[in-house]
Motif scaffolding. Structure first.
Motif, PDB file in Angstrom:
ATOM      1  N   GLU A  99      -4.993  -3.092 -10.531  1.00  0.00           N
ATOM      2  CA  GLU A  99      -5.971  -3.420 -11.308  1.00  0.00           C
ATOM      3  C   GLU A  99      -7.213  -2.517 -11.331  1.00  0.00           C
ATOM      4  O   GLU A  99      -8.079  -2.057 -12.269  1.00  0.00           O
ATOM      5  CB  GLU A  99      -6.564  -4.718 -10.679  1.00  0.00           C
ATOM      6  N   VAL A 100      -7.713  -2.007 -10.149  1.00  0.00           N
ATOM      7  CA  VAL A 100      -8.766  -0.913 -10.021  1.00  0.00           C
ATOM      8  C   VAL A 100      -8.645   0.302 -11.155  1.00  0.00           C
ATOM      9  O   VAL A 100      -9.566   0.902 -11.639  1.00  0.00           O
ATOM     10  CB  VAL A 100      -9.066  -0.530  -8.653  1.00  0.00           C
ATOM     11  N   LYS A 101      -7.256   0.925 -11.150  1.00  0.00           N
ATOM     12  CA  LYS A 101      -6.944   1.844 -12.065  1.00  0.00           C
ATOM     13  C   LYS A 101      -6.989   1.589 -13.406  1.00  0.00           C
ATOM     14  O   LYS A 101      -7.076   2.327 -14.206  1.00  0.00           O
ATOM     15  CB  LYS A 101      -5.529   2.327 -11.403  1.00  0.00           C
ATOM     16  N   THR A 145       4.135   3.846  -4.898  1.00  0.00           N
ATOM     17  CA  THR A 145       2.584   3.840  -5.315  1.00  0.00           C
ATOM     18  C   THR A 145       1.941   2.666  -4.555  1.00  0.00           C
ATOM     19  O   THR A 145       2.747   1.699  -4.109  1.00  0.00           O
ATOM     20  CB  THR A 145       2.639   3.074  -6.732  1.00  0.00           C
ATOM     21  N   ASN A 146       0.540   2.875  -4.262  1.00  0.00           N
ATOM     22  CA  ASN A 146      -0.240   1.552  -3.568  1.00  0.00           C
ATOM     23  C   ASN A 146      -0.443   0.636  -4.863  1.00  0.00           C
ATOM     24  O   ASN A 146      -1.350   0.829  -5.588  1.00  0.00           O
ATOM     25  CB  ASN A 146      -1.465   2.357  -3.157  1.00  0.00           C
ATOM     26  N   LYS A 206       0.792  -1.307  -0.016  1.00  0.00           N
ATOM     27  CA  LYS A 206       0.091  -0.157  -0.009  1.00  0.00           C
ATOM     28  C   LYS A 206       0.871   1.250   0.331  1.00  0.00           C
ATOM     29  O   LYS A 206       0.130   2.249   0.195  1.00  0.00           O
ATOM     30  CB  LYS A 206      -1.083  -0.104   1.151  1.00  0.00           C
ATOM     31  N   GLN A 261      -3.957  -7.749  -5.541  1.00  0.00           N
ATOM     32  CA  GLN A 261      -4.999  -6.626  -6.031  1.00  0.00           C
ATOM     33  C   GLN A 261      -6.334  -6.461  -4.993  1.00  0.00           C
ATOM     34  O   GLN A 261      -6.642  -7.578  -4.581  1.00  0.00           O
ATOM     35  CB  GLN A 261      -5.178  -6.811  -7.346  1.00  0.00           C
ATOM     36  N   GLN A 262      -6.719  -5.435  -4.792  1.00  0.00           N
ATOM     37  CA  GLN A 262      -8.043  -4.926  -4.295  1.00  0.00           C
ATOM     38  C   GLN A 262      -9.083  -5.554  -5.123  1.00  0.00           C
ATOM     39  O   GLN A 262      -9.055  -5.211  -6.058  1.00  0.00           O
ATOM     40  CB  GLN A 262      -8.103  -3.441  -3.701  1.00  0.00           C
ATOM     41  N   LYS A 263     -10.128  -6.287  -4.566  1.00  0.00           N
ATOM     42  CA  LYS A 263     -11.216  -6.658  -5.423  1.00  0.00           C
ATOM     43  C   LYS A 263     -12.477  -6.011  -5.033  1.00  0.00           C
ATOM     44  O   LYS A 263     -12.526  -5.635  -4.048  1.00  0.00           O
ATOM     45  CB  LYS A 263     -11.512  -8.157  -5.071  1.00  0.00           C
ATOM     46  N   THR A 269      -1.646  -2.287  -4.463  1.00  0.00           N
ATOM     47  CA  THR A 269      -3.056  -2.916  -4.458  1.00  0.00           C
ATOM     48  C   THR A 269      -3.904  -2.519  -5.463  1.00  0.00           C
ATOM     49  O   THR A 269      -5.257  -3.268  -5.672  1.00  0.00           O
ATOM     50  CB  THR A 269      -3.291  -3.343  -3.114  1.00  0.00           C
ATOM     51  N   TYR A 270      -4.034  -1.325  -5.774  1.00  0.00           N
ATOM     52  CA  TYR A 270      -4.806  -0.655  -6.713  1.00  0.00           C
ATOM     53  C   TYR A 270      -4.513  -0.673  -8.327  1.00  0.00           C
ATOM     54  O   TYR A 270      -5.180   0.151  -9.023  1.00  0.00           O
ATOM     55  CB  TYR A 270      -5.152   0.672  -6.324  1.00  0.00           C
TER      56      TYR A 270
END
Length: 152
Positions: free
Chosen positions: A87-89, A81-82, A67, A150-152, A84-85
């Protein structure tokens, strides 16, 4: 191409950062009170363990959880950079090929290539005695590990 011989190594770097922050500074020093990141040669890790490589090479800045909250983060010019994001980005899709390019050093990012963030391709290539197959194995396994957090 300039080859970088130094990188951030987990515990050594964290320890160096703590020591630098605690070391007495002279009042006339322009860096007084600013933690310093010591750069050290990368320790060898098993190329088959993406998590092991992440902990050894990335966690000191990006944090054990990815994170961006590693022990060396406060001493860096650019906040890590975080991870874990990613994929979200990218609209819910993990950009595997792009991440592999970034790790290898084939794709420019704000952090990779400056004084804070080493480009890992040349470092990994030297670790594997210039074996391109081992370089690919390291990059693929580190990328797969990043995909797994990655955050889901």
């Amino acid at each position: 191409m300039r080859v970088r011989y130094v990188c951030l190594a987990g515990l050594v770097l964290a320890f160096s950062t703590i020591l630098a922050a605690q070391a007495p500074q002279s009042p006339s020093s322009p860096q007084a009170g600013t933690p310093e990141v010591k750069k050290v040669p990368a320790a060898y890790t098993d190329p088959s363990s993406g998590k092991g490589m992440y902990i050894a090479y990335c966690a000191s800045c990006h944090g054990a959880d990815g994170k961006g909250n590693g022990p060396a983060a406060p001493a860096l010019k650019t906040a890590p950079t975080n991870l874990t994001y990613i994929e979200v980005k990218n609209g819910g899709a993990f950009p595997e090929a792009h991440i592999m390019q970034v790790i290898r050093g084939d794709s420019a990012t704000a952090a990779h290539g400056n004084q804070d963030m080493p480009v890992w391709g040349p470092v990994f290539l030297r670790m594997g005695q210039h074996d391109p197959a081992q370089l690919q194995l390291r990059i693929r396994n580190l990328t797969k590990y990043l995909e797994s957090i990655q955050q889901k």
